[in-house]
Write a protein that holds these residues in place. Structure first.
Motif, PDB file in Angstrom:
ATOM      1  N   VAL A   1       8.796  10.060  -0.881  1.00  0.00           N
ATOM      2  CA  VAL A   1       8.286   9.341   0.287  1.00  0.00           C
ATOM      3  C   VAL A   1       8.016   7.873  -0.030  1.00  0.00           C
ATOM      4  O   VAL A   1       8.495   6.968   0.660  1.00  0.00           O
ATOM      5  CB  VAL A   1       7.000  10.026   0.803  1.00  0.00           C
ATOM      6  N   ASN A   2       7.266   7.646  -1.113  1.00  0.00           N
ATOM      7  CA  ASN A   2       6.849   6.270  -1.395  1.00  0.00           C
ATOM      8  C   ASN A   2       8.015   5.382  -1.777  1.00  0.00           C
ATOM      9  O   ASN A   2       8.058   4.210  -1.420  1.00  0.00           O
ATOM     10  CB  ASN A   2       5.796   6.266  -2.502  1.00  0.00           C
ATOM     11  N   SER A   3       8.989   5.938  -2.512  1.00  0.00           N
ATOM     12  CA  SER A   3      10.121   5.093  -2.884  1.00  0.00           C
ATOM     13  C   SER A   3      10.956   4.756  -1.658  1.00  0.00           C
ATOM     14  O   SER A   3      11.509   3.665  -1.552  1.00  0.00           O
ATOM     15  CB  SER A   3      10.979   5.786  -3.952  1.00  0.00           C
ATOM     16  N   MET A   4      11.020   5.686  -0.697  1.00  0.00           N
ATOM     17  CA  MET A   4      11.784   5.395   0.522  1.00  0.00           C
ATOM     18  C   MET A   4      11.100   4.315   1.345  1.00  0.00           C
ATOM     19  O   MET A   4      11.755   3.413   1.877  1.00  0.00           O
ATOM     20  CB  MET A   4      11.984   6.674   1.340  1.00  0.00           C
ATOM     21  N   VAL A   5       9.768   4.409   1.443  1.00  0.00           N
ATOM     22  CA  VAL A   5       9.034   3.363   2.166  1.00  0.00           C
ATOM     23  C   VAL A   5       9.259   2.006   1.488  1.00  0.00           C
ATOM     24  O   VAL A   5       9.566   1.005   2.133  1.00  0.00           O
ATOM     25  CB  VAL A   5       7.524   3.685   2.199  1.00  0.00           C
TER      26      VAL A   5
ATOM     27  N   ALA B   1       4.579  -7.504   8.407  1.00  0.00           N
ATOM     28  CA  ALA B   1       3.280  -7.018   8.870  1.00  0.00           C
ATOM     29  C   ALA B   1       3.001  -5.642   8.289  1.00  0.00           C
ATOM     30  O   ALA B   1       1.888  -5.365   7.823  1.00  0.00           O
ATOM     31  CB  ALA B   1       3.261  -6.965  10.398  1.00  0.00           C
ATOM     32  N   VAL B   2       4.005  -4.774   8.296  1.00  0.00           N
ATOM     33  CA  VAL B   2       3.834  -3.429   7.744  1.00  0.00           C
ATOM     34  C   VAL B   2       3.523  -3.511   6.252  1.00  0.00           C
ATOM     35  O   VAL B   2       2.646  -2.816   5.743  1.00  0.00           O
ATOM     36  CB  VAL B   2       5.098  -2.577   7.989  1.00  0.00           C
ATOM     37  N   LEU B   3       4.235  -4.398   5.567  1.00  0.00           N
ATOM     38  CA  LEU B   3       3.993  -4.566   4.129  1.00  0.00           C
ATOM     39  C   LEU B   3       2.545  -4.965   3.861  1.00  0.00           C
ATOM     40  O   LEU B   3       1.862  -4.377   3.015  1.00  0.00           O
ATOM     41  CB  LEU B   3       4.948  -5.617   3.567  1.00  0.00           C
ATOM     42  N   MET B   4       2.067  -5.956   4.635  1.00  0.00           N
ATOM     43  CA  MET B   4       0.684  -6.391   4.477  1.00  0.00           C
ATOM     44  C   MET B   4      -0.277  -5.229   4.722  1.00  0.00           C
ATOM     45  O   MET B   4      -1.240  -5.032   3.974  1.00  0.00           O
ATOM     46  CB  MET B   4       0.357  -7.518   5.468  1.00  0.00           C
ATOM     47  N   GLY B   5       0.002  -4.456   5.761  1.00  0.00           N
ATOM     48  CA  GLY B   5      -0.846  -3.317   6.095  1.00  0.00           C
ATOM     49  C   GLY B   5      -0.896  -2.299   4.972  1.00  0.00           C
ATOM     50  O   GLY B   5      -1.967  -1.836   4.572  1.00  0.00           O
ATOM     51  N   VAL B   6       0.272  -1.991   4.446  1.00  0.00           N
ATOM     52  CA  VAL B   6       0.346  -0.988   3.379  1.00  0.00           C
ATOM     53  C   VAL B   6      -0.443  -1.454   2.160  1.00  0.00           C
ATOM     54  O   VAL B   6      -1.207  -0.693   1.555  1.00  0.00           O
ATOM     55  CB  VAL B   6       1.818  -0.723   3.002  1.00  0.00           C
ATOM     56  N   LEU B   7      -0.261  -2.725   1.819  1.00  0.00           N
ATOM     57  CA  LEU B   7      -0.970  -3.230   0.645  1.00  0.00           C
ATOM     58  C   LEU B   7      -2.475  -3.255   0.875  1.00  0.00           C
ATOM     59  O   LEU B   7      -3.258  -2.974  -0.034  1.00  0.00           O
ATOM     60  CB  LEU B   7      -0.467  -4.629   0.280  1.00  0.00           C
TER      61      LEU B   7
ATOM     62  N   LEU C   1      -1.530  17.295   0.683  1.00  0.00           N
ATOM     63  CA  LEU C   1      -1.055  16.465   1.791  1.00  0.00           C
ATOM     64  C   LEU C   1      -1.593  15.036   1.826  1.00  0.00           C
ATOM     65  O   LEU C   1      -0.809  14.084   1.940  1.00  0.00           O
ATOM     66  CB  LEU C   1      -1.355  17.187   3.109  1.00  0.00           C
ATOM     67  N   PRO C   2      -2.911  14.822   1.712  1.00  0.00           N
ATOM     68  CA  PRO C   2      -3.404  13.444   1.898  1.00  0.00           C
ATOM     69  C   PRO C   2      -2.971  12.488   0.789  1.00  0.00           C
ATOM     70  O   PRO C   2      -3.118  11.287   0.933  1.00  0.00           O
ATOM     71  CB  PRO C   2      -4.929  13.605   1.875  1.00  0.00           C
ATOM     72  N   PHE C   3      -2.445  13.014  -0.307  1.00  0.00           N
ATOM     73  CA  PHE C   3      -2.197  12.142  -1.462  1.00  0.00           C
ATOM     74  C   PHE C   3      -0.724  11.837  -1.694  1.00  0.00           C
ATOM     75  O   PHE C   3      -0.377  11.150  -2.633  1.00  0.00           O
ATOM     76  CB  PHE C   3      -2.802  12.784  -2.720  1.00  0.00           C
ATOM     77  N   ILE C   4       0.132  12.397  -0.849  1.00  0.00           N
ATOM     78  CA  ILE C   4       1.570  12.175  -1.061  1.00  0.00           C
ATOM     79  C   ILE C   4       1.924  10.718  -0.781  1.00  0.00           C
ATOM     80  O   ILE C   4       2.451  10.015  -1.634  1.00  0.00           O
ATOM     81  CB  ILE C   4       2.394  13.146  -0.190  1.00  0.00           C
ATOM     82  N   ALA C   5       1.641  10.253   0.429  1.00  0.00           N
ATOM     83  CA  ALA C   5       1.868   8.833   0.722  1.00  0.00           C
ATOM     84  C   ALA C   5       0.752   8.033   0.075  1.00  0.00           C
ATOM     85  O   ALA C   5      -0.417   8.300   0.298  1.00  0.00           O
ATOM     86  CB  ALA C   5       1.875   8.602   2.231  1.00  0.00           C
ATOM     87  N   ASN C   6       1.128   7.084  -0.760  1.00  0.00           N
ATOM     88  CA  ASN C   6       0.134   6.369  -1.557  1.00  0.00           C
ATOM     89  C   ASN C   6       0.510   4.901  -1.614  1.00  0.00           C
ATOM     90  O   ASN C   6       1.602   4.546  -2.077  1.00  0.00           O
ATOM     91  CB  ASN C   6       0.102   6.990  -2.966  1.00  0.00           C
ATOM     92  N   SER C   7      -0.380   4.055  -1.136  1.00  0.00           N
ATOM     93  CA  SER C   7      -0.007   2.646  -1.021  1.00  0.00           C
ATOM     94  C   SER C   7       0.194   1.989  -2.375  1.00  0.00           C
ATOM     95  O   SER C   7       1.030   1.103  -2.521  1.00  0.00           O
ATOM     96  CB  SER C   7      -1.055   1.885  -0.211  1.00  0.00           C
TER      97      SER C   7
END
Lengths: 303, 391
Positions: free
Chosen positions: A115-119, A133-139, A169-175
């Motif tokens: 997931v994270n590498s695709m994002v 904007a999305v990049l800023m949000g993620v960071l 589940l809550p830890f898969i996507a990780n900024s």
């Protein structure tokens, strides 16, 4: 003469020099070393106590300074842990908690890499409206501690019966992982993507066939960091996995529940539990470190 | 096989979040590349040549204008649907794939059966003499071999169009000349339409059927190497084509019975061939013009009369074996001095402030400080107006 060939590394001690000066200097150096050794011992002491204690009977563990000495060692704690169900309110075999921890960690690490590498790929290598904007949000998300969202997450997920999935589940996507991938992908030469575009590859095939194989070092880095943080998770499983669900307890909560609430009980077994819990981290770390260094060294890109 | 037409193609440089007006990096480029032709786009860095090439490839979108392949509008077609091959400056090989897999990658993407693909990769590798390297990774190759792999990857798919972006700039000088000849002969053999970008004027002249000179996003002139050499359309092209660079001095045109150009104390009568080459001559009588002459057209002539020659003191000597190049301070305003409107911006090399060059061939002993009497051959003179355009 052979001795004259090898250059002396240290200045030869001269007897002509007044002894007082060098003696003062020596004494000062010795004092400095002693202070350093003392500090190092201070840090090493709990680790030594931890590992040695796991091989001792309960009364020997808390036997004053003897706790630091490698005497009266026994494997009883480990044998007990592995062969019997653990006591207290519920029961379960140790291997079950290992299985749970490995499953949860496996899902988080595996899912996170995908997931994270695709994002990060979308943020680093594709062009689309609102990307910055999305990049800023993620960071920005990286600064929010998990504890801040633990309660809302609990309300959202606590009555879900799939306790293993909920833990992961809550830890898969990780900024932070996204950031690590992002900074690596951004550094790859842009001409490589363009060459692949000319050669007929779309964004998906460029990612899978070109970017991923070129990015093994960062995949290794993210995998090991994710493993380390997930393996030690305590707060979240404590919240969402009820004490009576043995099958879904990971090692950290299991340690708490199944050695009982009385801190004087089963001292040796607690320590042995801890050693077994830490062992995979050490193994994974050593294994990945070697691989990691090799991959960084061989990925000399350019051309 | 394809003819490429660029019709008023413009690329605006994106200036994100700035007050400045967006400026065109390629400005209304009109260019036709005939089927099978080898066209070289040449110009100093930042002139828009690479951007133009990337727009043809589909790596960059055009802000306005159209790009046609054989009357088919490809302006909005993605790169992979244009059937073009692109050779990158730094080769852009896939570092994790073997040489064979690199060359075969376009075939893999096109879904060519592995057996057929392998046969084609082998054939191309043999043609480029890298068939013994197929199992290696790019980093194990020399830069010359990498360049061949990049060429192989371009050739293997049998594209309609070859696009090459300074493919020789990462090679050392010896190799460059060798590969230059190889690319030329490869292009001749395959007969594919090719656009080749370089900043090297000599490379452009030796390789291209036609050469298009660009500057500041604007096409200056497009023609055969001979055309560019003998009748450059402006000072910039004249200065860019040919080494060493053309000399420019300020002069004035007179006409009493015959056309004459005066610079410094020299009063040169223009031969009919020169007059014929400059159709706009008549309108410039009495005005200040730029006189251009190549170093090889300057002769050392002690017997020349004072009215046709100038005396100079040598300030630098460059010996090349077959010839000697001497530099000397311009006896009149040389280019770069700034006396002539816009000349220093029109000519791309400003560094040589007022120094001119003469080539002495066959070589003879010359030393710094020597006094020479030099004469310019009138037949070889080029005339430009004050804005640098050919008369």
């Amino acid at each position: 003469m052979s001795t004259s060939v090898a250059p002396p590394l240290r200045r030869p001690r001269s007897r002509v020099r007044p002894p007082s000066r060098s003696r003062v200097r020596l004494r000062r150096a010795a004092l400095g070393r002693a202070a350093l050794v003392l500090v190092a011992l201070g840090y090493a002491a709990p680790l030594v106590y931890f590992v040695l204690g796991s091989f001792k009977r309960d009364e020997d563990v808390i036997d004053g300074l003897r706790g630091f000495l490698p005497v009266d060692l026994t494997f009883d704690n480990y044998i007990q842990l592995v062969t019997t169900t653990l006591n207290s309110e519920s029961s379960g075999y140790l291997w079950r908690f290992f299985l749970t921890s490995f499953t949860v960690t496996g899902i988080v690490v595996g899912g996170g890499l995908v997931v994270n590498s695709m994002v990060a790929y979308a943020l680093a290598r594709l062009e689309w409206k609102g990307r910055d904007a999305v990049l800023m949000g993620v960071l920005a998300l990286a600064i929010i501690p998990f504890e801040a969202i633990a309660i809302p997450l609990y309300y959202m997920l606590h009555d879900n019966p799939h306790k293993i999935i909920i833990q992961a589940l809550p830890f898969i996507a990780n900024s932070f992982s996204i950031y690590l991938f992002y900074s690596f992908f951004v550094g790859l030469p842009k001409a490589i993507d363009e060459a692949a575009r000319i050669d007929g590859a779309g964004p998906w095939r460029i990612f899978v066939l070109i970017i991923v194989p070129m990015s093994k070092p960062v995949y290794a880095t993210v995998a090991i960091l994710t493993f380390l943080t997930t393996w030690g998770q305590y707060l979240w499983p404590l919240l969402v996995v009820p004490p009576d669900q043995n099958g879904a307890q990971p090692l950290p909560t299991a340690l708490g529940y199944f050695t009982g609430v009385n801190p004087t009980q089963l001292l040796g077994q607690r320590l042995a539990f801890g050693v077994l819990m830490v062992a995979p981290i050490v193994v994974v770390y050593l294994f990945f470190q070697r691989w990691f260094i090799a991959s960084v060294a061989t990925s000399g890109l350019k051309g | 096989m394809a003819q490429i037409v660029l019709d008023q193609v413009t690329k605006m440089f994106p200036v994100a979040g700035q007050v400045r007006e967006p400026r065109p990096i390629v400005d209304a480029l009109d260019l036709t590349v005939e089927d099978g032709e080898f066209l070289v786009l040449v110009g100093p860095s930042g002139c828009g040549k690479t951007t133009s090439l990337r727009m043809v490839a589909g790596l960059e979108s055009a802000s306005s204008g159209r790009i046609l392949f054989d009357d088919r509008d490809v302006t909005d077609l993605p790169a992979r649907d244009r059937n073009v091959a692109f050779v990158f400056q730094d080769f852009a090989l896939y570092p994790h794939l073997t040489v064979g897999a690199n060359i075969g990658f376009p075939l893999r993407m096109a879904g060519v059966a592995p057996g057929i693909a392998e046969a084609r990769v082998n054939r191309v590798a043999a043609m480029l003499r890298i068939d013994d390297q197929l199992g290696k990774r790019p980093r194990q190759l020399s830069s010359g071999q990498r360049q061949r792999v990049a060429m192989g990857r371009a050739v293997v798919r049998d594209p309609d169009v070859f696009l090459m972006d300074e493919p020789l700039s990462n090679l050392d000088a010896m190799l460059r000349v060798e590969v230059r000849a190889e690319i030329s002969s490869l292009q001749r053999r395959l007969g594919r339409t090719t656009i080749y970008v370089t900043h090297d004027g000599e490379e452009a002249m030796t390789m291209g059927h036609r050469v298009a000179v660009m500057r500041g996003g604007v096409l200056q002139q497009c023609g055969t190497p001979d055309e560019l050499y003998t009748s450059p359309s402006n000072c910039f092209v004249a200065g860019f084509v040919g080494t060493p660079q053309m000399n420019f001095v300020a002069g004035q045109l007179w006409c009493d019975e015959r056309w004459q150009v005066v610079f410094g104390q020299v009063r040169m009568t223009l031969p009919d061939t020169v007059v014929a080459r400059h159709p706009r001559l008549a309108r410039q009588e009495g005005s200040v013009v730029v006189v251009g002459f190549r170093p090889e057209d300057v002769l050392v002539d002690p017997q020349a009369s004072e009215i046709e020659a100038f005396d100079v003191q040598v300030s630098e000597v460059q010996r090349l074996g077959k010839e000697v190049r001497v530099l000397f301070p311009a006896p009149v305003h040389g280019f770069g001095v700034g006396e002539i409107d816009d000349l220093d911006t029109l000519t791309h090399k400003v560094g040589r402030s007022g120094e001119l060059m003469a080539t002495i061939s066959p070589p003879r002993p010359v030393a710094v400080g020597d006094q020479l009497r030099l004469r310019v051959q009138p037949e070889a003179v080029h005339l430009f107006d004050a804005l640098g355009r050919a008369l």
